[in-house]
Design a protein around this motif. Structure first.
Motif, PDB file in Angstrom:
ATOM      1  N   ILE A 117       0.826  -1.223   0.000  1.00 46.50           N
ATOM      2  CA  ILE A 117       0.000   0.000   0.000  1.00 46.50           C
ATOM      3  C   ILE A 117       0.854   1.265   0.000  1.00 46.50           C
ATOM      4  CG2 ILE A 117      -1.779   1.261   1.298  1.00 46.50           C
ATOM      5  CD1 ILE A 117      -2.663  -1.444  -0.025  1.00 46.50           C
ATOM      6  N   GLN A 118       0.443   2.196  -0.829  1.00 50.60           N
ATOM      7  CA  GLN A 118       1.161   3.467  -0.957  1.00 50.60           C
ATOM      8  C   GLN A 118       0.211   4.615  -0.597  1.00 50.60           C
ATOM      9  OE1 GLN A 118       2.096   3.456  -5.197  1.00 50.60           O
ATOM     10  NE2 GLN A 118       3.796   2.019  -4.894  1.00 50.60           N
ATOM     11  N   THR A 119       0.682   5.812  -0.779  1.00 53.33           N
ATOM     12  CA  THR A 119      -0.206   6.967  -0.890  1.00 53.33           C
ATOM     13  C   THR A 119      -0.002   7.478  -2.317  1.00 53.33           C
ATOM     14  OG1 THR A 119       1.418   8.596  -0.152  1.00 53.33           O
ATOM     15  CG2 THR A 119       0.056   7.569   1.563  1.00 53.33           C
ATOM     16  N   PRO A 120      -0.927   8.195  -2.942  1.00 53.07           N
ATOM     17  CA  PRO A 120      -2.104   8.832  -2.360  1.00 53.07           C
ATOM     18  C   PRO A 120      -3.193   7.854  -1.929  1.00 53.07           C
ATOM     19  CG  PRO A 120      -2.040   9.185  -4.744  1.00 53.07           C
ATOM     20  CD  PRO A 120      -0.753   8.555  -4.369  1.00 53.07           C
ATOM     21  N   GLN A 121      -3.879   8.267  -0.829  1.00 54.28           N
ATOM     22  CA  GLN A 121      -5.079   7.589  -0.362  1.00 54.28           C
ATOM     23  C   GLN A 121      -6.181   8.651  -0.372  1.00 54.28           C
ATOM     24  OE1 GLN A 121      -4.382   5.345   3.253  1.00 54.28           O
ATOM     25  NE2 GLN A 121      -2.681   4.237   2.307  1.00 54.28           N
ATOM     26  N   SER A 122      -7.255   8.356  -1.096  1.00 53.49           N
ATOM     27  CA  SER A 122      -8.289   9.388  -1.301  1.00 53.49           C
ATOM     28  C   SER A 122      -9.625   8.927  -0.722  1.00 53.49           C
ATOM     29  CB  SER A 122      -8.452   9.672  -2.791  1.00 53.49           C
ATOM     30  OG  SER A 122      -7.202  10.032  -3.319  1.00 53.49           O
ATOM     31  N   PHE A 123     -10.341   9.890  -0.183  1.00 56.07           N
ATOM     32  CA  PHE A 123     -11.586   9.548   0.533  1.00 56.07           C
ATOM     33  C   PHE A 123     -12.621  10.645   0.352  1.00 56.07           C
ATOM     34  CE2 PHE A 123      -7.891   8.053   2.818  1.00 56.07           C
ATOM     35  CZ  PHE A 123      -8.185   6.719   3.078  1.00 56.07           C
ATOM     36  N   ARG A 124     -13.896  10.225   0.490  1.00 49.53           N
ATOM     37  CA  ARG A 124     -14.918  11.252   0.699  1.00 49.53           C
ATOM     38  C   ARG A 124     -14.610  11.872   2.049  1.00 49.53           C
ATOM     39  NH1 ARG A 124     -20.086   8.248   0.280  1.00 49.53           N
ATOM     40  NH2 ARG A 124     -20.381   9.206   2.308  1.00 49.53           N
ATOM     41  N   TYR A 125     -14.719  13.193   2.132  1.00 45.42           N
ATOM     42  CA  TYR A 125     -14.292  13.911   3.343  1.00 45.42           C
ATOM     43  C   TYR A 125     -15.025  13.396   4.592  1.00 45.42           C
ATOM     44  CZ  TYR A 125     -13.261  17.840   6.426  1.00 45.42           C
ATOM     45  OH  TYR A 125     -12.855  18.611   7.484  1.00 45.42           O
ATOM     46  N   ASP A 126     -16.359  13.168   4.463  1.00 52.53           N
ATOM     47  CA  ASP A 126     -17.114  12.732   5.657  1.00 52.53           C
ATOM     48  C   ASP A 126     -16.635  11.361   6.116  1.00 52.53           C
ATOM     49  OD1 ASP A 126     -18.269  11.870   3.189  1.00 52.53           O
ATOM     50  OD2 ASP A 126     -19.988  11.094   4.291  1.00 52.53           O
ATOM     51  N   ILE A 127     -16.282  10.484   5.184  1.00 55.65           N
ATOM     52  CA  ILE A 127     -15.837   9.127   5.549  1.00 55.65           C
ATOM     53  C   ILE A 127     -14.533   9.195   6.332  1.00 55.65           C
ATOM     54  CG2 ILE A 127     -14.858   6.981   4.580  1.00 55.65           C
ATOM     55  CD1 ILE A 127     -16.972   7.064   2.421  1.00 55.65           C
ATOM     56  N   ILE A 128     -13.559   9.940   5.820  1.00 51.06           N
ATOM     57  CA  ILE A 128     -12.255   9.910   6.483  1.00 51.06           C
ATOM     58  C   ILE A 128     -12.285  10.675   7.806  1.00 51.06           C
ATOM     59  CG2 ILE A 128     -11.157  11.869   5.259  1.00 51.06           C
ATOM     60  CD1 ILE A 128      -9.534   8.497   6.218  1.00 51.06           C
ATOM     61  N   MET A 129     -13.155  11.703   7.878  1.00 53.30           N
ATOM     62  CA  MET A 129     -13.276  12.417   9.154  1.00 53.30           C
ATOM     63  C   MET A 129     -13.878  11.485  10.212  1.00 53.30           C
ATOM     64  SD  MET A 129     -11.909  15.195   9.445  1.00 53.30           S
ATOM     65  CE  MET A 129     -12.414  16.291  10.704  1.00 53.30           C
ATOM     66  N   ARG A 130     -14.913  10.736   9.798  1.00 55.77           N
ATOM     67  CA  ARG A 130     -15.562   9.816  10.736  1.00 55.77           C
ATOM     68  C   ARG A 130     -14.564   8.727  11.163  1.00 55.77           C
ATOM     69  NH1 ARG A 130     -20.296   8.075   7.892  1.00 55.77           N
ATOM     70  NH2 ARG A 130     -20.836  10.261   7.896  1.00 55.77           N
ATOM     71  N   LEU A 162      -8.063   2.991   9.013  1.00 56.60           N
ATOM     72  CA  LEU A 162      -9.051   3.634   9.892  1.00 56.60           C
ATOM     73  C   LEU A 162     -10.442   3.544   9.259  1.00 56.60           C
ATOM     74  CD1 LEU A 162      -7.032   6.826  10.935  1.00 56.60           C
ATOM     75  CD2 LEU A 162      -6.827   4.477  11.762  1.00 56.60           C
ATOM     76  N   ALA A 163     -10.466   3.719   7.927  1.00 59.07           N
ATOM     77  CA  ALA A 163     -11.747   3.599   7.221  1.00 59.07           C
ATOM     78  C   ALA A 163     -12.232   2.153   7.276  1.00 59.07           C
ATOM     79  CB  ALA A 163     -11.579   4.068   5.773  1.00 59.07           C
ATOM     80  N   GLU A 164     -11.279   1.194   7.117  1.00 60.01           N
ATOM     81  CA  GLU A 164     -11.654  -0.226   7.177  1.00 60.01           C
ATOM     82  C   GLU A 164     -12.294  -0.525   8.532  1.00 60.01           C
ATOM     83  OE1 GLU A 164      -7.848  -2.229   6.505  1.00 60.01           O
ATOM     84  OE2 GLU A 164      -7.494  -0.769   4.924  1.00 60.01           O
ATOM     85  N   ARG A 165     -11.650  -0.041   9.606  1.00 59.47           N
ATOM     86  CA  ARG A 165     -12.143  -0.318  10.956  1.00 59.47           C
ATOM     87  C   ARG A 165     -13.505   0.336  11.196  1.00 59.47           C
ATOM     88  NH1 ARG A 165     -10.150   1.049  15.313  1.00 59.47           N
ATOM     89  NH2 ARG A 165      -9.968  -0.848  16.521  1.00 59.47           N
ATOM     90  N   ALA A 166     -13.739   1.441  10.494  1.00 62.92           N
ATOM     91  CA  ALA A 166     -15.037   2.123  10.658  1.00 62.92           C
ATOM     92  C   ALA A 166     -16.115   1.479   9.792  1.00 62.92           C
ATOM     93  CB  ALA A 166     -14.878   3.603  10.314  1.00 62.92           C
ATOM     94  N   GLY A 167     -15.746   0.400   9.085  1.00 66.86           N
ATOM     95  CA  GLY A 167     -16.747  -0.365   8.342  1.00 66.86           C
ATOM     96  C   GLY A 167     -16.874  -0.012   6.869  1.00 66.86           C
ATOM     97  N   TYR A 168     -15.950   0.787   6.346  1.00 64.54           N
ATOM     98  CA  TYR A 168     -16.047   1.167   4.928  1.00 64.54           C
ATOM     99  C   TYR A 168     -15.234   0.201   4.063  1.00 64.54           C
ATOM    100  CZ  TYR A 168     -17.921   5.501   6.763  1.00 64.54           C
ATOM    101  OH  TYR A 168     -18.684   6.426   7.422  1.00 64.54           O
TER     102      TYR A 168
END
Ligand SMILES: Nc1ccn([C@@H]2O[C@H](COP(=O)(O)OP(=O)(O)OP(=O)(O)O)[C@@H](O)[C@H]2O)c(=O)n1
Ligand SMILES: C[C@](O)(CO)[C@H](O)COP(=O)(O)O
Length: 396
Positions: free
Chosen positions: A160-173, A191-197
């Motif tokens: 896994i590399q960056t860039p990592q891109s997200f909808r703002y609400d998803i990554i904030m949550r 963090l997104a995986e753990r939050a269920g995304y």
């Protein structure tokens, strides 16, 4: 769709033996400048939040001033003790109406605008997306005592590399939840995986390496050397063109220069929006391709060009060059105006022009000068602009 970026550069570079790796020079240019240039070359990413060590904010601001001049799209903010905290500080520095955020390590200077744009596209479709490459080596898990516990199946393994891109609400949550639970991850996707995304993997580049230890430096320089060699080979067959234009200053017209609306009590008179700078650039580009001049392509007797934005004409000229197989090398221009003072608008003009032409900001230079009160420009009767441009056949 509003897209912002968070570039984290607040680490301690401990594995680089404490040498601040963001300012480490690769082929003469600082690591962080390569990273920023790739983001600045992307259309419409604004703002770019640069997260730096708390005690280095003024160092970075001074460097940005020196390196880029006016830089209103780059916001500098301070980082935290861990990468995750630095990212969160960066996210908090973004305006709340951002739709997509691109998170990237400052220490990955080989990132390309194409990779960033692929990430944005994937995130807008799937909500969360990370650059990744297939693992090429056989991977084994150790038992903790340097003996093999078992061999993993490579089929499903990705690095896994960056860039990592997200909808703002998803990554904030996702970040907020991790903070509440005291969880610390090594990237943002976890963090997104753990939050269920569900997180989409999109193809990264094997050369998108992270500058981590001293032995990454010669590897990065070799990769950059290859890119430079390719662009040197490509530079054979450059053509250049020049452009010049003047418009009269009158009351009751907006003043538009380089695609930017500039507050002033007068504006330029013309059949189009009279953007004198863009007209000079158009003539320079057409001149370089031996395609005549602006009047030939967009005659002022044609009503369809009445009050048209010159940026639309510039886009058409770019299409013309592309269909002729040309790519632009660079543009340099000078605006001649006694007033208003143009310094604050130079950066927005450069970004606007670079984004319409799909160039990096370093390929577009704009300058402004007065004539010390002499001549028509000095008497504020008009504004003039000169431009030069270089182009070459793609692939030559
Ligand atoms: N507290 C931190 C730690 C890391 N980073 C950034 O995250 C990226 C990836 O981190 P890494 O390569 O590990 O950088 P460092 O933390 O500086 O390296 P080291 O662990 O060797 O000190 C880098 O661009 C780094 O500047 C950050 O902004 N804030
Ligand atoms: C985010 C990252 O670059 C993905 O590969 C990586 O996890 C950062 O790791 P580090 O521990 O900060 O080096």
């Amino acid at each position: 769709m509003k897209v912002g970026a968070v570039i984290v550069s607040a680490g301690k570079s401990q594995r680089m033996n404490g040498v601040d790796k963001q300012f480490l020079k690769l082929c003469g240019k600082p690591v962080i400048a390569y990273t920023l240039d790739a983001f600045l070359a992307c259309k419409d990413i604004t703002p770019i939040v640069l997260v730096v060590p708390d005690d280095s904010i003024s160092v970075y601001r001074d460097w940005l001033n020196k390196y880029y001049g006016f830089y209103e799209d780059i916001v500098v903010t301070s980082g935290g003790m861990e990468r995750q905290y630095s990212v969160l500080n960066g996210l908090r520095a973004l305006p709340e109406d951002i739709d997509i955020v691109v998170i990237h390590d400052g220490a990955r200077p080989m990132v390309t605008p194409k990779l960033i744009e692929n990430g944005i596209e994937a995130a807008s479709k799937f909500g969360a997306a990370v650059a990744a490459v297939r693992v090429k080596d056989t991977v084994k898990r150790s038992d903790g005592q340097h003996f093999v516990e078992r061999t993993l199946s490579r089929e499903t393994l990705w690095s896994i590399q960056t860039p990592q891109s997200f909808r703002y609400d998803i990554i904030m949550r996702a970040h907020t939840l991790a903070m509440e639970q005291g969880y610390l991850g090594t990237d943002d996707a976890v963090l997104a995986e753990r939050a269920g995304y569900r997180v989409k993997l999109f193809m990264g580049n094997y050369d998108n390496i992270k500058i981590t230890t001293p032995d990454d430096v010669p590897v990065a320089e070799a990769l950059l050397g290859q890119r430079h060699y390719e662009s040197h080979v490509d530079s054979v067959g450059y053509r250049s063109g020049m452009g010049y234009d003047v418009h009269r200053l009158v009351d009751d017209r907006p003043l538009i220069l380089g695609g930017v609306n500039i507050p002033f009590n007068k504006g330029l008179l013309g059949h189009s929006d009279a953007d004198v700078l863009i007209h000079a650039i158009i003539d320079a580009l057409l001149g370089a391709a031996a395609l005549g001049d602006i009047g030939r392509h967009f005659p002022d007797t044609d009503d369809s060009y009445k009050d048209i934005s010159s940026m639309r004409l510039l886009r058409q000229v770019n299409n013309l060059l592309e269909s002729g197989g040309y790519v632009i090398g660079n543009i340099d221009a000078t605006i001649i105006a006694e007033y208003p003072k143009l310094a604050p608008y130079i950066w927005p003009m450069r970004r606007c022009i670079a984004s319409v032409l799909g160039l990096s900001i370093g390929q577009v230079n704009i300058k402004a000068t007065t004539t010390e009160g002499l001549g028509f420009a000095g008497r504020q009767e008009g504004i003039a602009a000169y431009a030069v441009a270089s182009i070459r056949k793609a692939g030559e």
